[in-house]
Design a protein around this motif. Structure first.
Motif, mmCIF file in Angstrom:
data_model
loop_
_atom_site.group_PDB
_atom_site.id
_atom_site.type_symbol
_atom_site.label_atom_id
_atom_site.label_comp_id
_atom_site.label_asym_id
_atom_site.label_seq_id
_atom_site.Cartn_x
_atom_site.Cartn_y
_atom_site.Cartn_z
ATOM 1 N N GLN A 193 0.902 -1.150 0.164
ATOM 2 C CA GLN A 193 -0.152 0.138 -0.136
ATOM 3 C C GLN A 193 0.918 1.383 0.074
ATOM 4 O OE1 GLN A 193 -1.866 3.008 -0.053
ATOM 5 N NE2 GLN A 193 -3.681 1.514 0.204
ATOM 6 N N LEU A 194 0.776 1.831 -1.019
ATOM 7 C CA LEU A 194 1.628 3.204 -1.321
ATOM 8 C C LEU A 194 1.630 4.362 -0.103
ATOM 9 C CD1 LEU A 194 1.305 3.905 -5.159
ATOM 10 C CD2 LEU A 194 3.058 2.599 -3.760
ATOM 11 N N TYR A 195 0.607 4.169 0.843
ATOM 12 C CA TYR A 195 0.529 4.917 1.902
ATOM 13 C C TYR A 195 1.724 4.862 2.983
ATOM 14 C CZ TYR A 195 -1.264 7.953 5.899
ATOM 15 O OH TYR A 195 -1.462 8.645 6.995
ATOM 16 N N GLU A 199 -1.179 -0.893 -4.313
ATOM 17 C CA GLU A 199 -2.318 -0.288 -3.966
ATOM 18 C C GLU A 199 -2.066 1.129 -3.664
ATOM 19 O OE1 GLU A 199 -5.853 -2.245 -1.429
ATOM 20 O OE2 GLU A 199 -4.794 -0.976 -0.083
ATOM 21 N N SER A 200 -2.815 2.070 -4.288
ATOM 22 C CA SER A 200 -2.724 3.545 -4.085
ATOM 23 C C SER A 200 -3.854 4.117 -3.117
ATOM 24 C CB SER A 200 -3.162 4.071 -5.505
ATOM 25 O OG SER A 200 -2.721 5.529 -5.396
ATOM 26 N N ILE A 202 -5.518 9.466 -6.837
ATOM 27 C CA ILE A 202 -5.012 8.068 -6.671
ATOM 28 C C ILE A 202 -4.001 7.706 -7.627
ATOM 29 C CG2 ILE A 202 -7.265 7.183 -5.712
ATOM 30 C CD1 ILE A 202 -7.793 5.995 -8.412
ATOM 31 N N PHE A 203 -3.937 8.465 -8.752
ATOM 32 C CA PHE A 203 -2.859 8.520 -9.826
ATOM 33 C C PHE A 203 -1.551 9.582 -9.749
ATOM 34 C CE2 PHE A 203 -7.021 7.353 -11.933
ATOM 35 C CZ PHE A 203 -6.968 5.759 -11.741
ATOM 36 N N TRP A 204 -1.542 9.850 -8.738
ATOM 37 C CA TRP A 204 -0.191 10.808 -8.306
ATOM 38 C C TRP A 204 0.104 11.962 -9.366
ATOM 39 C CZ3 TRP A 204 1.848 10.045 -3.514
ATOM 40 C CH2 TRP A 204 1.350 8.930 -2.851
ATOM 41 N N HIS A 219 -7.780 2.964 -2.451
ATOM 42 C CA HIS A 219 -8.362 3.483 -1.546
ATOM 43 C C HIS A 219 -8.989 4.850 -1.757
ATOM 44 C CE1 HIS A 219 -7.138 1.287 2.603
ATOM 45 N NE2 HIS A 219 -7.334 0.358 1.540
ATOM 46 N N PHE A 220 -10.428 4.918 -1.819
ATOM 47 C CA PHE A 220 -10.934 6.109 -2.296
ATOM 48 C C PHE A 220 -12.084 6.467 -1.814
ATOM 49 C CE2 PHE A 220 -13.629 8.538 -5.345
ATOM 50 C CZ PHE A 220 -12.694 9.818 -5.432
#
Length: 291
Positions: free
Chosen positions: A40-42, A68-69, A76-78, A100-101
């Motif tokens: 998870q990118l968090y 996972e973003s 979410i696509f930075w 996650h959104f």
């Protein structure tokens, strides 16, 4: 005569060893493994904010294959288009599986369409927060059914990520049970966070088996023994394999009951950087023998 006796002896030993050798080969060939390991990118959000391309390159070189973003400041696509971010991930050996959104229905539908366009599998609602009464969770369940229908219409799946609060009793019931009972299994899956389930005193295996196969994804970190029963605050988190969670057994159970996606998400770091922690946790999962 000596050579003949040696030949007979060695032949006998070989015959005895063949069944054992065959058994070992069969065991190694049928050893369950995670299909892929994601992150998870968090967990590496500061690195992603500074240098998304460089960070994804490092994660890919480590051996992660899925990401996972989440819905940060840049989306979410930075800050890129969906196709640009997907290509950047793919170029580094990474597949963007989910994000996650949280948003209103209009934003959710737009995001679902963009996610489906690049082959993402899930949009995940990450947070609703504690509620005053159990009826509020029934209303949330109805809302999740609507989000699930939106996702299905756009060719992607919907899931909910429970934190600690759904495992805390409200009006004599556990909200997680209410959410599972009142959401449509055709529209709503769940993402098990082993850390929160364990620190709130619940058994992940019970939920995964009872509601098979609704827990399709998970987050992975461990729990320090000496910090229990301190609750689910992040200070009780530790690297995988350094705590009390029996991941060799639990992940085997998860695979047997429909779980497909596995994401490392460490929140307390025992190394100099989050990326170093990412490597340590990945190495644990790479060498994990499921039982």
């Amino acid at each position: 005569m000596t050579n003949r006796r040696s030949f007979i002896k060695n032949t006998g030993l070989l015959a005895l060893s063949l069944p054992l050798l065959k058994s070992n080969l069969l065991a190694s060939s049928t050893q369950k493994k995670l299909p892929a390991i994601g992150i998870q990118l968090y967990m590496v959000k500061e690195d992603m904010a500074k240098d998304p391309a460089g960070t994804l390159a490092q994660l890919g070189k480590m051996g992660y294959t899925q990401i996972e973003s989440y819905g940060g400041d840049k989306g979410i696509f930075w800050g890129m288009t969906n196709k640009e971010f997907s290509k950047l991930a793919n170029d580094n050996g990474l597949t963007l599986i989910s994000s996650h959104f949280a948003g209103n229905e209009e934003d959710f539908e737009k995001t679902a369409a963009l996610a489906a366009e690049i082959g993402m599998k899930y949009l995940i609602y990450p947070w609703k927060g504690p509620q005053k009464d159990i009826d509020a969770f029934k209303r949330i369940a109805a809302e999740f059914n609507d989000y699930g229908a939106i996702c299905q219409k756009n060719g992607i799946k919907f899931a909910y990520h429970p934190h600690d609060y759904p495992y805390k009793p409200v009006n004599g019931q556990l909200p997680i049970d209410v959410l599972l009972a009142n959401t449509d299994k055709e529209f709503v899956d769940f993402q098990m966070d082993y850390y929160y389930t364990v620190t709130e005193g619940q058994d992940p295996e019970t939920y995964i088996k009872k509601y098979r196969p609704r827990f399709r994804l998970c987050h992975l970190r461990d729990v320090l023994k000496e910090r229990l029963p301190a609750g689910s605050e992040d200070e009780s988190a530790c690297d995988l394999g350094q705590g009390i969670i029996n991941y060799p057994h639990l992940l085997s159970t998860a695979l047997d009951n429909g779980m497909e996606y596995f994401f490392v998400e460490q929140s307390r770091f025992y190394h100099e950087t989050p990326l170093q922690s990412a490597r340590v946790n990945l190495d644990y999962l790479k060498n994990l023998k499921l039982v």
